[in-house]
Design a protein around this motif. Sequence first.
Motif, short mmCIF file in Angstrom:
data_model
loop_
_atom_site.label_atom_id
_atom_site.label_comp_id
_atom_site.label_asym_id
_atom_site.label_seq_id
_atom_site.Cartn_x
_atom_site.Cartn_y
_atom_site.Cartn_z
N TYR A 35 0.84 -1.21 0.00
CA TYR A 35 0.00 0.00 0.00
C TYR A 35 0.87 1.25 0.00
O TYR A 35 0.61 2.21 -0.76
CB TYR A 35 -0.91 0.00 1.22
CG TYR A 35 -1.58 1.34 1.45
CD1 TYR A 35 -2.67 1.74 0.68
CD2 TYR A 35 -1.09 2.21 2.42
CE1 TYR A 35 -3.26 2.98 0.88
CE2 TYR A 35 -1.67 3.45 2.62
CZ TYR A 35 -2.76 3.83 1.86
OH TYR A 35 -3.33 5.07 2.04
N ARG A 36 1.91 1.26 0.82
CA ARG A 36 2.80 2.43 0.88
C ARG A 36 3.49 2.65 -0.46
O ARG A 36 3.61 3.78 -0.94
CB ARG A 36 3.84 2.25 1.99
CG ARG A 36 4.73 3.50 2.19
CD ARG A 36 5.79 3.28 3.25
NE ARG A 36 5.23 2.91 4.53
CZ ARG A 36 5.39 1.73 5.11
NH1 ARG A 36 6.13 0.79 4.51
NH2 ARG A 36 4.87 1.47 6.28
N GLN A 83 -3.17 7.50 -3.95
CA GLN A 83 -4.08 6.70 -3.12
C GLN A 83 -5.11 6.00 -4.00
O GLN A 83 -5.94 6.65 -4.64
CB GLN A 83 -4.79 7.62 -2.11
CG GLN A 83 -6.02 7.03 -1.45
CD GLN A 83 -5.70 6.07 -0.32
OE1 GLN A 83 -4.56 5.92 0.09
NE2 GLN A 83 -6.73 5.40 0.19
N LYS A 136 -8.48 2.11 5.03
CA LYS A 136 -7.89 3.10 4.12
C LYS A 136 -8.93 3.73 3.19
O LYS A 136 -8.61 4.56 2.35
CB LYS A 136 -6.79 2.45 3.27
CG LYS A 136 -5.65 1.85 4.07
CD LYS A 136 -4.87 2.91 4.83
CE LYS A 136 -3.67 2.30 5.55
NZ LYS A 136 -2.95 3.31 6.37
N ILE A 141 -10.66 2.09 0.86
CA ILE A 141 -10.50 1.49 -0.48
C ILE A 141 -11.53 0.40 -0.68
O ILE A 141 -11.70 -0.47 0.17
CB ILE A 141 -9.08 0.90 -0.63
CG1 ILE A 141 -8.02 2.00 -0.45
CG2 ILE A 141 -8.92 0.22 -1.99
CD1 ILE A 141 -6.60 1.47 -0.35
N ASP A 158 -8.54 4.14 -4.97
CA ASP A 158 -9.90 4.12 -4.43
C ASP A 158 -10.53 2.73 -4.57
O ASP A 158 -11.55 2.45 -3.94
CB ASP A 158 -10.76 5.15 -5.14
CG ASP A 158 -10.30 6.56 -4.84
OD1 ASP A 158 -10.21 6.91 -3.64
OD2 ASP A 158 -10.01 7.33 -5.77
N SER A 201 0.83 4.13 -2.87
CA SER A 201 0.42 5.50 -2.55
C SER A 201 1.56 6.49 -2.76
O SER A 201 1.32 7.62 -3.21
CB SER A 201 -0.11 5.57 -1.11
OG SER A 201 0.86 5.14 -0.19
N LYS A 235 -2.18 8.24 -10.43
CA LYS A 235 -3.61 8.48 -10.32
C LYS A 235 -4.05 9.74 -11.05
O LYS A 235 -5.06 9.74 -11.76
CB LYS A 235 -4.00 8.58 -8.84
CG LYS A 235 -5.47 8.81 -8.57
CD LYS A 235 -5.75 8.83 -7.08
CE LYS A 235 -7.24 8.98 -6.78
NZ LYS A 235 -7.51 8.92 -5.33
#
Length: 216
Positions: free
Chosen positions: A19-20, A28, A57, A59, A30, A23, A171
């Motif tokens: 995840y890190r 980030q 988070k 998501i 969705d 992001s 994104k």
Amino acid sequence: MPKVIWGVDSAAAASQELYRCVSENFGQPDVWGRYLNTIPNVSDGLTRSEILFLKEKGIKILPIYNNFREAVGSSAGRVAAQNAIFNAQRLGIPKGVFIFANVERFFDVDPEWLIAWVERLVNSDYRPGIYFDPTEGPFNEAYCQAVERKRSVYTKTVLWSAEPESGITPKGNHPMFSPAVPDCGANVWAWQYGRDAEECPIDTILVDQRLFDSLY
């Protein structure tokens, strides 16, 4: 034009580390596409703790069923759908969520399998989705034959297109939503537009708002 939502899919579990990576390098997400089953050397199966992590988070989860190697025959289609339903229930995925059969471009595919997958999901608590390649492999022809024989394959099913592959982007720089569709038309509400990012083991996807609203 319907609103589209950016996200990723991964064969690896959505850990804190992954995840890190996503992001920090891309933004980030969705929505996150994840597989329902663990298949050695192919995919980590989704877990309840991973679901909780993604929910924390903010998501949404796009569930994928991939525990099959060809999409041939009514019996196999029903079995795949039943297994997908069982795993979704096991994980506590709520009613009304789309589950996507992962039909790869190198799979054998026939209309009987597709009809059986759709009919079983339609008659369950879940809704039928199919990940597909419209330009390479036999899916296009099999899907159009299935639609001709059973209109619900068109009206009840959402497709997730693997083409065209325009490349990984962050994104904020994703392409316009323009997935390739089968020759006979379809509800193509998701698009895997970028594959195999160098920075993290993910693909990048776009999801139509209508599908996003019916994910977990």
